[in-house]
Design a protein around this motif. Structure first.
Motif, PDB file in Angstrom:
ATOM      1  N   THR A 140       1.129  -0.880   0.306  1.00 27.37           N
ATOM      2  CA  THR A 140      -0.465  -0.034  -0.088  1.00 27.37           C
ATOM      3  C   THR A 140       0.674   0.811   0.031  1.00 27.37           C
ATOM      4  O   THR A 140       1.923   1.257   0.280  1.00 27.37           O
ATOM      5  CB  THR A 140      -0.787   0.053   1.480  1.00 27.37           C
ATOM      6  OG1 THR A 140       0.176   0.606   2.645  1.00 27.37           O
ATOM      7  CG2 THR A 140      -1.495  -1.548   1.095  1.00 27.37           C
ATOM      8  N   TYR A 141       0.117   2.642  -0.983  1.00 29.85           N
ATOM      9  CA  TYR A 141       1.300   3.673  -0.628  1.00 29.85           C
ATOM     10  C   TYR A 141       1.093   3.831   0.959  1.00 29.85           C
ATOM     11  O   TYR A 141       2.350   4.672   0.753  1.00 29.85           O
ATOM     12  CB  TYR A 141       0.514   4.853  -1.304  1.00 29.85           C
ATOM     13  CG  TYR A 141       0.613   5.618  -1.757  1.00 29.85           C
ATOM     14  CD1 TYR A 141       2.462   6.535  -2.031  1.00 29.85           C
ATOM     15  CD2 TYR A 141       0.618   7.277  -1.471  1.00 29.85           C
ATOM     16  CE1 TYR A 141       2.937   6.932  -2.273  1.00 29.85           C
ATOM     17  CE2 TYR A 141       0.723   8.463  -1.838  1.00 29.85           C
ATOM     18  CZ  TYR A 141       2.615   8.104  -1.886  1.00 29.85           C
ATOM     19  OH  TYR A 141       2.856   9.646  -2.104  1.00 29.85           O
ATOM     20  N   TRP A 142       0.184   4.008   1.715  1.00 31.20           N
ATOM     21  CA  TRP A 142       0.301   4.751   3.105  1.00 31.20           C
ATOM     22  C   TRP A 142       1.849   4.143   3.645  1.00 31.20           C
ATOM     23  O   TRP A 142       2.426   4.891   4.215  1.00 31.20           O
ATOM     24  CB  TRP A 142      -0.985   5.011   4.068  1.00 31.20           C
ATOM     25  CG  TRP A 142      -1.293   5.704   5.247  1.00 31.20           C
ATOM     26  CD1 TRP A 142      -1.310   4.125   6.669  1.00 31.20           C
ATOM     27  CD2 TRP A 142      -0.786   6.035   5.723  1.00 31.20           C
ATOM     28  NE1 TRP A 142      -1.387   5.332   7.450  1.00 31.20           N
ATOM     29  CE2 TRP A 142      -0.555   6.559   7.367  1.00 31.20           C
ATOM     30  CE3 TRP A 142       0.336   7.184   5.589  1.00 31.20           C
ATOM     31  CZ2 TRP A 142      -0.464   7.640   7.466  1.00 31.20           C
ATOM     32  CZ3 TRP A 142       0.372   8.305   5.978  1.00 31.20           C
ATOM     33  CH2 TRP A 142       0.349   9.044   6.971  1.00 31.20           C
ATOM     34  N   CYS A 186       9.288   4.565   4.516  1.00 30.43           N
ATOM     35  CA  CYS A 186      10.216   5.604   3.342  1.00 30.43           C
ATOM     36  C   CYS A 186      10.431   6.772   4.819  1.00 30.43           C
ATOM     37  O   CYS A 186      11.307   7.295   4.526  1.00 30.43           O
ATOM     38  CB  CYS A 186       9.820   5.983   3.036  1.00 30.43           C
ATOM     39  SG  CYS A 186       9.514   5.227   1.096  1.00 30.43           S
ATOM     40  N   ALA A 187       9.548   7.012   5.820  1.00 28.59           N
ATOM     41  CA  ALA A 187       9.566   8.397   6.473  1.00 28.59           C
ATOM     42  C   ALA A 187      10.579   7.907   7.710  1.00 28.59           C
ATOM     43  O   ALA A 187      11.158   8.459   7.640  1.00 28.59           O
ATOM     44  CB  ALA A 187       8.199   8.614   8.052  1.00 28.59           C
ATOM     45  N   GLU A 188      10.725   6.180   7.597  1.00 32.87           N
ATOM     46  CA  GLU A 188      12.019   5.218   8.937  1.00 32.87           C
ATOM     47  C   GLU A 188      13.175   5.813   7.928  1.00 32.87           C
ATOM     48  O   GLU A 188      14.314   5.951   8.826  1.00 32.87           O
ATOM     49  CB  GLU A 188      11.624   3.858   8.696  1.00 32.87           C
ATOM     50  CG  GLU A 188       9.885   3.678   9.883  1.00 32.87           C
ATOM     51  CD  GLU A 188      10.348   2.625  11.183  1.00 32.87           C
ATOM     52  OE1 GLU A 188      11.145   1.729  10.595  1.00 32.87           O
ATOM     53  OE2 GLU A 188       9.597   2.465  11.669  1.00 32.87           O
ATOM     54  N   ALA A 223       7.043  11.223  -1.333  1.00 31.90           N
ATOM     55  CA  ALA A 223       7.576  10.912  -3.532  1.00 31.90           C
ATOM     56  C   ALA A 223       8.240   9.951  -2.728  1.00 31.90           C
ATOM     57  O   ALA A 223       8.131   8.908  -4.219  1.00 31.90           O
ATOM     58  CB  ALA A 223       8.148  12.001  -3.151  1.00 31.90           C
ATOM     59  N   LEU A 224       8.853   9.545  -1.795  1.00 34.41           N
ATOM     60  CA  LEU A 224       9.940   8.062  -1.779  1.00 34.41           C
ATOM     61  C   LEU A 224       8.889   6.922  -1.801  1.00 34.41           C
ATOM     62  O   LEU A 224       9.458   5.865  -3.049  1.00 34.41           O
ATOM     63  CB  LEU A 224      10.709   7.911  -0.621  1.00 34.41           C
ATOM     64  CG  LEU A 224      11.994   8.770  -0.899  1.00 34.41           C
ATOM     65  CD1 LEU A 224      12.611   9.019   0.519  1.00 34.41           C
ATOM     66  CD2 LEU A 224      13.180   8.353  -2.036  1.00 34.41           C
ATOM     67  N   GLY A 225       7.561   7.132  -1.060  1.00 30.18           N
ATOM     68  CA  GLY A 225       7.064   5.946  -1.307  1.00 30.18           C
ATOM     69  C   GLY A 225       6.345   5.457  -2.923  1.00 30.18           C
ATOM     70  O   GLY A 225       5.405   4.387  -2.567  1.00 30.18           O
ATOM     71  N   VAL A 226       6.146   6.098  -3.725  1.00 33.12           N
ATOM     72  CA  VAL A 226       6.017   5.819  -5.282  1.00 33.12           C
ATOM     73  C   VAL A 226       5.704   4.559  -5.095  1.00 33.12           C
ATOM     74  O   VAL A 226       4.637   3.670  -5.851  1.00 33.12           O
ATOM     75  CB  VAL A 226       5.559   6.933  -5.726  1.00 33.12           C
ATOM     76  CG1 VAL A 226       4.737   6.745  -7.065  1.00 33.12           C
ATOM     77  CG2 VAL A 226       5.645   8.558  -5.636  1.00 33.12           C
ATOM     78  N   PHE A 227       7.327   4.402  -5.247  1.00 30.74           N
ATOM     79  CA  PHE A 227       7.934   3.402  -6.310  1.00 30.74           C
ATOM     80  C   PHE A 227       8.459   2.285  -4.858  1.00 30.74           C
ATOM     81  O   PHE A 227       9.136   3.187  -3.848  1.00 30.74           O
ATOM     82  CB  PHE A 227       8.319   2.624  -6.898  1.00 30.74           C
ATOM     83  CG  PHE A 227       7.783   3.776  -8.501  1.00 30.74           C
ATOM     84  CD1 PHE A 227       7.213   3.470  -9.130  1.00 30.74           C
ATOM     85  CD2 PHE A 227       8.716   5.099  -8.710  1.00 30.74           C
ATOM     86  CE1 PHE A 227       6.226   3.732 -10.140  1.00 30.74           C
ATOM     87  CE2 PHE A 227       7.430   5.733  -9.980  1.00 30.74           C
ATOM     88  CZ  PHE A 227       6.669   5.480 -10.471  1.00 30.74           C
ATOM     89  N   PRO A 228       8.201   1.409  -4.554  1.00 27.56           N
ATOM     90  CA  PRO A 228       8.596   0.446  -3.825  1.00 27.56           C
ATOM     91  C   PRO A 228      10.832   0.063  -4.377  1.00 27.56           C
ATOM     92  O   PRO A 228      10.591  -0.549  -4.928  1.00 27.56           O
ATOM     93  CB  PRO A 228       7.998  -1.229  -3.418  1.00 27.56           C
ATOM     94  CG  PRO A 228       7.072  -0.767  -4.315  1.00 27.56           C
ATOM     95  CD  PRO A 228       6.770   0.504  -4.932  1.00 27.56           C
ATOM     96  N   GLN A 229      11.358   0.278  -2.946  1.00 24.30           N
ATOM     97  CA  GLN A 229      13.092  -0.268  -3.164  1.00 24.30           C
ATOM     98  C   GLN A 229      13.296  -1.370  -3.678  1.00 24.30           C
ATOM     99  O   GLN A 229      13.637  -1.825  -4.826  1.00 24.30           O
ATOM    100  CB  GLN A 229      13.859   0.366  -2.153  1.00 24.30           C
ATOM    101  CG  GLN A 229      15.529   0.437  -2.966  1.00 24.30           C
ATOM    102  CD  GLN A 229      16.152   0.722  -1.948  1.00 24.30           C
ATOM    103  OE1 GLN A 229      15.332   1.336  -0.659  1.00 24.30           O
ATOM    104  NE2 GLN A 229      17.532   0.056  -2.150  1.00 24.30           N
TER     105      GLN A 229
END
Length: 327
Positions: free
Chosen positions: A20-22, A28-30, A288-294
């Motif tokens: 999920t995006y959320w 990503c905040a972590e 922004a970083l969360g749009v695509f998983p790494q």
């Protein structure tokens, strides 16, 4: 990342649901948490021991200490090599590292020399971050690194200077519109050069393929198609990451210079610009970083034929493989 620690038991990707995006935003905040810059080598060694205990079954289930250890490794260590990423180029230092050059690029009234300097500074930082965090399936030679760096700098400076000369010559537009377009020139230059930068710096991945892994972390093979997904999404993420930071503060500053900051000294206006960029960067970076998983999952049917009939160490058919997208 914690995935660089080997073991037969697969790691949970996150304490959050990355489908999920959320969930990716919270994850990503972590990893972009600037307090992770205080992580020492002793902390990393301890974190590796905790993750290793989990991967070998000694630690039965994730604990608060486990998640802390995973956060430290995910924000500090490269997932492919297991090496500590140089401090200014870690995700946890992203906002701080970019703050100075972003303020420089968005300073109103830059002349030719100022424009060239700050675009050069920004692309130098981008090349360093790309090199430090890219997928390490293929190492880039010094010659390739230098030539790609030169191309990215040329692209950014060319777009910035070209648009700076073009905007004042536009006819039939209002002065305020012309002002806003002028303030958005750095955004256009950064986006253009960012895309060029990613494809040049990571061209070897597309040509030779990147490593893909099964759910146990064992390498299945190398895939050019997976590399195209990885590099393409990273290029698109450059646009997404730059948009709020390079667009929102300049537009707000235009309004403030007509009101609260009107008649104020350049120093006060620069501080205002710095504050706007810092607040925007910290607020929007995880989104922004969360749009695509790494760490991406992809079905083997979308990859090369030679990767579609593999079995894992338990002799079970592999239907899904994973790869590090890079950043």
């Amino acid at each position: 990342m914690a995935s660089s620690v080997s073991g037969p038991i697969p790691l949970p990707e996150s304490r959050y649901d990355l489908s999920t995006y959320w969930g990716r935003i919270r994850h990503c905040a972590e990893i972009s948490d600037p307090t992770m810059l205080l992580t020492t080598q002793k902390d990393l060694d301890h974190a590796r021991s905790i993750i290793s205990a989990y991967r070998h079954g000694t630690l039965a289930k994730p604990t608060a200490e486990f998640w802390r250890a995973k956060k430290q490794l995910d924000s500090t260590v490269h997932p492919d090599t297991g090496e500590t990423v140089l401090l200014p180029f870690r995700m946890s230092c992203c906002v701080i590292s970019n703050l100075v050059v972003t303020v420089g690029m968005l300073t109103p009234g830059l002349g030719t020399a100022g424009t060239l300097f700050w675009q050069w500074a920004n692309q130098s930082l981008n090349v360093a971050v790309n090199s430090a965090n890219s997928n390490k399936s293929h190492r880039m030679s010094t010659q390739q690194l230098v030539s790609n760096y030169a191309a990215a700098v040329t692209a950014s400076c060319g777009v910035a200077l070209g648009l700076n000369n073009l905007v004042p010559k536009l006819k039939g537009i209002k002065p305020n519109t012309r002002l806003i377009l002028g303030r958005l020139v750095p955004f256009a230059a950064v986006v253009t050069a960012g895309i060029v930068n990613v494809f040049l710096m990571r061209g070897n991945e597309i040509r030779k393929g990147i490593s893909v892994y099964d759910s146990h972390g064992d390498e299945v093979g190398k895939s050019k198609k997976a590399a195209f997904f990885a590099v393409g999404e990273t290029a698109l993420s450059r646009v997404i990451n730059a948009t709020p930071i390079m667009v929102i503060p300049p537009l707000i500053l235009v309004r403030l210079q007509k009101g609260l900051l009107k008649g104020k000294s350049m120093g006060v206006q620069t501080l205002g610009n710095l504050g706007l960029i810092a607040v925007t960067s910290f607020a929007v970076l995880p989104f922004a970083l969360g749009v695509f998983p790494q760490r991406q999952a992809i079905h083997v049917n979308r990859l090369e034929p030679e990767l579609q009939n593999k079995k894992d160490m338990k002799e079970k058919p592999i239907t899904t493989v994973y790869f590090n997208r890079g950043i």
